[in-house]
Each structure stands twice: as structure tokens, then as C-alpha cells.
Design a protein around this motif. Structure first.
Motif, PDB file in Angstrom:
ATOM      1  N   VAL A 114       8.275  12.359 -31.715  1.00  0.00           N
ATOM      2  CA  VAL A 114       9.586  11.752 -32.055  1.00  0.00           C
ATOM      3  C   VAL A 114      10.806  12.697 -31.796  1.00  0.00           C
ATOM      4  O   VAL A 114      11.816  12.319 -32.025  1.00  0.00           O
ATOM      5  CB  VAL A 114       9.564  11.617 -33.575  1.00  0.00           C
ATOM      6  CG1 VAL A 114       8.581  10.542 -34.031  1.00  0.00           C
ATOM      7  CG2 VAL A 114       9.226  12.792 -34.501  1.00  0.00           C
ATOM      8  N   PHE A 115      10.393  13.908 -31.313  1.00  0.00           N
ATOM      9  CA  PHE A 115      11.544  15.055 -30.888  1.00  0.00           C
ATOM     10  C   PHE A 115      11.083  15.597 -29.841  1.00  0.00           C
ATOM     11  O   PHE A 115      10.139  16.623 -30.295  1.00  0.00           O
ATOM     12  CB  PHE A 115      12.003  15.471 -32.160  1.00  0.00           C
ATOM     13  CG  PHE A 115      13.349  16.541 -32.029  1.00  0.00           C
ATOM     14  CD1 PHE A 115      14.602  15.814 -32.272  1.00  0.00           C
ATOM     15  CD2 PHE A 115      13.237  17.587 -31.619  1.00  0.00           C
ATOM     16  CE1 PHE A 115      15.464  16.979 -32.315  1.00  0.00           C
ATOM     17  CE2 PHE A 115      14.352  18.462 -31.359  1.00  0.00           C
ATOM     18  CZ  PHE A 115      15.446  17.986 -31.671  1.00  0.00           C
ATOM     19  N   SER A 116      11.526  15.791 -28.925  1.00  0.00           N
ATOM     20  CA  SER A 116      11.136  16.862 -27.853  1.00  0.00           C
ATOM     21  C   SER A 116      12.270  18.093 -27.847  1.00  0.00           C
ATOM     22  O   SER A 116      13.172  17.748 -27.395  1.00  0.00           O
ATOM     23  CB  SER A 116      10.847  16.419 -26.301  1.00  0.00           C
ATOM     24  OG  SER A 116      10.518  17.384 -25.650  1.00  0.00           O
ATOM     25  N   VAL A 117      11.750  19.298 -28.005  1.00  0.00           N
ATOM     26  CA  VAL A 117      12.713  20.548 -28.274  1.00  0.00           C
ATOM     27  C   VAL A 117      13.056  20.804 -26.731  1.00  0.00           C
ATOM     28  O   VAL A 117      14.060  20.785 -26.321  1.00  0.00           O
ATOM     29  CB  VAL A 117      11.910  21.642 -29.051  1.00  0.00           C
ATOM     30  CG1 VAL A 117      12.526  22.993 -28.406  1.00  0.00           C
ATOM     31  CG2 VAL A 117      11.800  21.323 -30.306  1.00  0.00           C
ATOM     32  N   GLY A 293      21.573  13.014 -26.740  1.00  0.00           N
ATOM     33  CA  GLY A 293      21.324  13.919 -27.931  1.00  0.00           C
ATOM     34  C   GLY A 293      20.015  14.605 -27.915  1.00  0.00           C
ATOM     35  O   GLY A 293      19.139  14.303 -26.993  1.00  0.00           O
ATOM     36  N   LEU A 294      20.018  15.711 -28.604  1.00  0.00           N
ATOM     37  CA  LEU A 294      18.875  16.652 -28.701  1.00  0.00           C
ATOM     38  C   LEU A 294      17.498  15.931 -28.871  1.00  0.00           C
ATOM     39  O   LEU A 294      17.617  15.084 -29.776  1.00  0.00           O
ATOM     40  CB  LEU A 294      19.100  18.017 -29.404  1.00  0.00           C
ATOM     41  CG  LEU A 294      20.179  19.053 -28.887  1.00  0.00           C
ATOM     42  CD1 LEU A 294      20.291  19.849 -30.139  1.00  0.00           C
ATOM     43  CD2 LEU A 294      19.939  19.458 -27.739  1.00  0.00           C
ATOM     44  N   GLY A 295      16.493  16.094 -28.317  1.00  0.00           N
ATOM     45  CA  GLY A 295      15.295  15.870 -28.692  1.00  0.00           C
ATOM     46  C   GLY A 295      14.848  14.550 -28.039  1.00  0.00           C
ATOM     47  O   GLY A 295      13.687  14.004 -27.958  1.00  0.00           O
ATOM     48  N   ALA A 296      15.703  13.630 -27.570  1.00  0.00           N
ATOM     49  CA  ALA A 296      15.446  12.351 -27.018  1.00  0.00           C
ATOM     50  C   ALA A 296      14.679  12.517 -25.722  1.00  0.00           C
ATOM     51  O   ALA A 296      14.663  13.434 -24.981  1.00  0.00           O
ATOM     52  CB  ALA A 296      16.810  11.659 -26.464  1.00  0.00           C
ATOM     53  N   MET A 297      13.983  11.308 -25.520  1.00  0.00           N
ATOM     54  CA  MET A 297      12.809  11.242 -24.164  1.00  0.00           C
ATOM     55  C   MET A 297      13.068   9.954 -23.684  1.00  0.00           C
ATOM     56  O   MET A 297      13.817   9.141 -23.943  1.00  0.00           O
ATOM     57  CB  MET A 297      11.330  11.413 -24.802  1.00  0.00           C
ATOM     58  CG  MET A 297      11.130  12.687 -25.588  1.00  0.00           C
ATOM     59  SD  MET A 297       9.538  12.665 -26.493  1.00  0.00           S
ATOM     60  CE  MET A 297      10.045  12.186 -28.199  1.00  0.00           C
TER      61      MET A 297
END
Lengths: 332, 248
Positions: A114-117, A293-297
Motif C-alpha cells: 500500500v505504500f512504497s518508501v 505523492g510519496l509511496g505511490a506505485m
């Protein structure tokens, strides 16, 4: 052996189950809060280091508390079976790699990223400069030893790509002590961590990024059980909003969270912690994250990974793993 | 023992394996957490070449480590038991060192012996030497008081007493030590392979990285069979040696 014993124990659900029960019973209730914070667990797959800075910052600065959570961050180590812990419901959130999600799904475990650093993999092969290697191909086609997580898709990918392999592959136990002692020894590591540590301790180190070999999966990926995402999407969203705030703050000012992590992981000195945060920034933030946005894939990256895993034989050609099942951006 | 009686141990195995098979197929638990026995067998067959090589490697390292432990443990026990004072001084340590967790010192072994077989053999030898030593100490003291008095009456020298009385009396205990050491040598070798690479330990390591629980179980099954094989050798030796001993 630890890894093995833990794996078996986890497989039987003994360790985590018993731990979870005892911890739930003693779940802390925040004093003075209007409503008690919901206890949530985040299982890391490594010791507190820069790649987890945003999570510690979100907890420290109260982003998680504002979202209604009391987050317990559980550090991990070599072989912590986080993906199984998530699938077995022993942790709400866990840090895994994209390949672990694909493999777990192919075996019937419902785990979703759900969120990729990291947008790009900071995995590298560290070598001594004195070897005079110019590329990853040189590392694999020369004598010496290479400590790498055996059987991992990363190892399989490079072994296939750089065949015939001459270097002797040996188990990777974490740390850099062997590297410092032996000039013919190379090892895997993060450019954001082990490369800096080795240099800090006086080694003339050269790092080759694994992503340049064409293997670049999402890493330091927050994952949840599919059931949690379907049943309590608001909980997941609230957690990730707070996580994103934590990462924004950590990227801008890493010092406060670094101080907390340094207490938990004293093997890394203050200077390396500070350097890590700077070196990792381009792996976390790029043009894509500025737009999405941060974390998006992206689906393409997941599809590419699945194709690579099939090519390596980690995944059977008949395995039906769809990229869109492995992750979602909707929780962001 | 009749063949029917020898087959008795198969009943519990068959029952547990059937339960695991049914439970796994019926979905009482997820197969990726605990595989069905049929999956494990299928995996053994599919990767038989890899398992065969790994089994041979672990067999060699465990046997060598075990052999070193038997020789070193027996020799040490003999040497130290030559003097009562030396024996009193060292005996507690033989017991104390049995508790050394090989998992904890395994990473150091790699530093001392390097990656590969030397580390694996060392790990196997280190965990299995102390049971042999402790059993040797106990065995060398186990001669009956009456016989010891008889030897003294006949003014037998220290060496004569050692070779004609104490060592023969120690054989049963030494065999027990060897039996315990056999199982431990396999555990030691597998632990050594986790850090040193290769063998069944290496297979477990790689299978864990690939989330292949079936393969982990298959490798564990093979390593237990290996331990069972070594223990059986001791049992066979015990039957031969001791029956002859009793006849004389």
C-alpha cells in the motif's frame, strides 16, 4: 538457525500468537486523550535505520496519535518472516519487498502493498576498491567471495545475468564485519547504509547499484493483509496519511527521528545516520512522487517484476499473480 | 525383535502425516504456513538432484565432525582421567561447555575458519565433543568397586588398570555419548551451513528466502533422517560390541 527456528515457530503461529496475546492484554491507554488510541503494530524487516525514518518520525511528532493510533514499531533482522506475520494476522502493517508480496500471493497468502518508501532499489553490491572492478559483471565473474541472500530473486537475477559466475556465493548474515576484514570479500547492502558504514570504518568501498542490472523492485514497502484493506480501508488510509506526513517531515529534518533510532540501534553512529538520510532522499522522492505523492506505485513496475520472477523460476509460469492484485494506490 | 514389532514406530508417523494431509487439504490451516506431507514429498522428488547433493555434503560434514568429536572426546577423557586431580579440575567444564549455544558462536566460526566446509565441520565437532567427553569421564569411573579393589590387591599398575578395567567398563557410557553426539553433529552441521553455506542448511536458507515452506520441511526431513542414520550406526555397534563383551 535463528532464522530457521523463527520460521518454523512462525509457521506454527506460536511465537507471534503468544506475543500478540500478551501485548494486547497490556495495550497502553494514553492518559488525557479524548478517546484512547487504537494500538497498531508495524513490523519492520530490519533494525532501525534510515529506511524507516519516516515511521519513527510519524510516531515521534504525533502524526500517528493525531490519526488515532498508538503505533508499536517492531524491529526485525535477517529472515524476520514479516510477510507471513502479515498473512497470519500477527501484525497490522509490515515492511516487505515487492518480490515477497508476489511470491506470497502465488502461494495463496493475501498480502497487498500500500505504500512504497523507496521508488528505486538502494540495494548494492559492495566491493573493495582495490579489486579494480568496473561493473557488476566483473564482481560475478571474478574469484573471491560474495555474501548475498541465497535464493533471493535479486541473487538469482544477477547469477543468471552475469553467468558464468566465478565468485563463490556465501550466506549473508547482515553487518559488514567480514567485508572489513577480507579484501577479496564482496557483499550485498544498501548504498544508504552499509556502503556508508564501511566507508566510515575506513574501508575503500565501491558500490554497484543492483537496479543497474535491471532488477529494481519496490522496496521498504508497507503491506497489509488484503482482508484488512477491504474491511477497514479508512484505518489503512488514516495510517498511511500519517505515515506520509512522517516521511515528509523526516526528509526535511531527519535529526529528531535519527536520535530515537540511534538509541534503538547503537551500532550505527550519528554521522552515518545523518548521511543516510541525505543519500536515501533521491530514492524516496523523485519526479514521480512529486506528481503522485510519496509511496505511490505503478502497475507497469509490478508487471515487470512478475515477468522477471517467472523468468527466474521463482514463480511458476502457471502461477496466476496479477499486478493489480499486488498493490493499491487507493489507500494513499 | 520381530518385523511386526520393528514396524510399530510407523504407526504414529502414519497417523500424524495423515492428519497433516487431511488438515492441509481441508483448509484447516494455510498450506504456506504448514505444508501437506504430499507437497513435501513432491518437492523432494522434483528437486531430487539438489537434495541429493546437499544431503551428501551435510552427511560428509556431520560425519567428519562427529568422528573428530569421538576421537577428541575419548582421548581427552582418557588423558584427563589419568590423574584424579586433573579430572576433578576439568570435569565441571566438560558439563559446562555442553551448554554452549552453537547458534551464538556460529558467526565467529566463519571468521576463524572461513566460509565453506571447515566452518561446518567445526560447528558439528564443537557441539558433539562435550557429550563424548562427559560420557567418557563418567564411564571411566564406572568400574565396579569390587573389581577396582581386586586390581589394587593384585598391585596392577595405573596403565594396566586403565586398559584392562576402566576402558572396558567405559564402553557402554562412551557409546551413549556417541549416540547423543551423532544427533548433535547433524544439528551442528546444519547450523554451520546457515553461516558457512552449502548442504541442507543452505537449502533451508535459500528456501526461506523463496517462501518455499515445503522445501524447508523437505530439507528438515532429510536432516532428521541423516541424524537417525548416524544414531542407528551407534545402535548397531552397541549391539555387536556389548553382546560380545557380555559373552566374554
Amino acid at each position: 538457525m535463528i532464522r530457521f527456528a523463527l520460521g518454523i515457530a512462525m509457521a506454527l503461529g506460536i511465537v507471534g500468537g503468544a506475543e500478540a496475546a500478551s501485548k494486547d492484554a497490556k495495550a497502553p491507554v494514553e492518559k488525557g486523550a479524548a478517546s484512547p488510541l487504537a494500538p497498531v503494530k508495524l513490523a519492520l524487516n530490519w533494525k532501525p535505520e534510515a529506511e524507516f525514518g519516516g515511521f519513527y518520525e510519524a510516531e515521534r511528532a504525533g502524526h500517528y496519535a493525531k490519526a488515532g493510533f498508538k503505533v508499536e514499531i517492531l524491529p526485525g533482522g535477517v529472515g524476520t518472516p514479516v510477510v507471513q506475520m502479515i498473512a497470519a494476522g500477527q501484525t497490522d502493517f509490515g515492511i516487505v519487498s515487492a518480490s515477497e508480496i508476489v511470491l506470497a500471493r502465488s502461494r495463496g497468502a493475501d498480502v497487498v502493498g500500500v505504500f512504497s518508501v523507496y521508488q528505486d532499489s538502494p540495494h548494492a553490491i559492495l566491493v573493495h576498491e582495490s579489486r579494480g572492478f568496473k561493473s557488476l559483471a566483473d564482481v560475478f565473474r571474478s574469484e573471491g567471495t560474495l555474501a548475498i541472500e541465497m535464493g533471493s530473486p535479486m541473487a538469482l537475477h544477477m547469477e543468471k545475468k552475469y553467468a558464468p559466475v566465478k565468485v563463490k556465493r556465501v550466506p549473508y548474515a547482515g553487518g559488514i564485519s567480514h567485508f572489513l576484514r577480507d579484501a577479496t570479500h564482496s557483499q550485498q547492502g544498501f548504498v544508504t547504509s552499509e556502503s556508508l558504514l564501511a566507508a566510515q570504518q575506513g574501508a575503500k568501498v565501491k558500490s554497484f547499484l543492483v537496479k543497474d542490472s535491471g532488477y529494481n523492485p519496490y522496496l521498504v514497502l508497507v503491506a497489509v493483509k488484503g482482508e484488512l484493506w477491504r474491511k477497514e480501508p479508512e484505518k489503512v488510509k488514516a495510517f498511511l496519511r500519517a505515515t506520509r506526513e512522517g516521511w515528509k517531515a523526516f526528509n526535511a529534518a531527519p535529526a529528531p527521528a535519527n536520535a530515537i533510532m540511534r538509541k534503538l540501534n547503537p551500532t550505527i553512529d550519528e554521522k552515518t545516520f545523518a548521511e543516510s538520510a541525505v543519500v536515501q532522499r533521491p530514492f524516496v522522492e523523485n519526479e514521480f512522487t512529486k506528481a503522485k505523492g510519496l509511496g505511490a506505485m505503478t502497475r507497469e513496475r509490478w508487471a515487470e517484476l512478475i515477468a522477471q520472477l517467472k523468468d527466474l523460476g521463482s514463480l511458476k509460469v502457471s502461477d496466476q499473480v496479477k499486478p493489480e492484485e499486488c498493490f493499491t494506490n487507493e489507500a494513499l | 525383535m520381530s518385523w511386526a514389532k520393528r514396524l510399530d514406530p510407523l504407526w504414529p508417523l502414519a497417523s500424524i502425516a495423515s492428519f497433516a494431509e487431511v488438515g492441509s487439504r481441508a483448509g484447516w490451516w494455510e498450506a504456506y504456513l504448514f505444508p501437506a506431507p504430499s507437497m513435501v514429498v513432491a518437492c523432494l522428488w522434483e528437486d531430487r538432484a539438489e537434495f541429493g547433493g546437499a544431503f551428501a555434503e551435510t552427511l560428509f560434514a556431520a560425519s567428519l565432525g562427529w568422528g573428530i568429536a569421538l576421537a577428541a572426546g575419548t582421548l581427552l577423557a582418557l588423558t584427563l582421567s589419568l590423574s584424579d586431580r586433573v579430572e576433578r579440575a576439568f570435569r565441571p567444564y566438560a558439563v559446562f561447555f555442553q551448554t554452549v549455544p552453537v547458534v551464538a558462536i556460529a558467526p565467529l566460526l566463519v571468521i576463524w575458519f572461513g566460509f565453506g566446509r571447515p566452518t561446518v565441520v567445526a560447528a558439528a565437532a564443537i557441539v558433539s565433543v562435550f557429550p563424548v567427553l562427559a560420557a567418557g569421564f563418567a564411564g571411566l569411573r564406572s568400574a565396579s568397586a569390587a573389581l577396582t579393589d581386586y586390581f589394587r590387591l593384585r598391585r596392577a599398575g595405573r596403565l594396566a588398570t586403565l586398559f584392562k578395567l576402566r576402558i572396558p567398563s567405559a564402553v557402554p557410557q562412551l557409546l551413549t555419548g556417541a549416540r547423543i553426539a551423532a544427533g548433535l553433529a547433524v544439528i551442528g552441521a546444519v547450523v554451520g551451513e546457515f553461516v558457512g553455506g552449502g548442504g541442507l542448511g543452505g537449502v533451508v536458507d535459500a528456501a526461506t528466502a523463496q517462501q518455499r515452506v515445503d522445501k524447508v520441511f523437505a530439507a528438515v526431513l532429510l536432516s532428521t533422517l541423516l541424524g537417525f542414520g548416524l544414531v542407528s550406526i551407534v545402535d548397531a555397534a552397541r549391539e555387536r560390541l556389548l553382546s560380545r563383551w557380555l559373552r566374554s
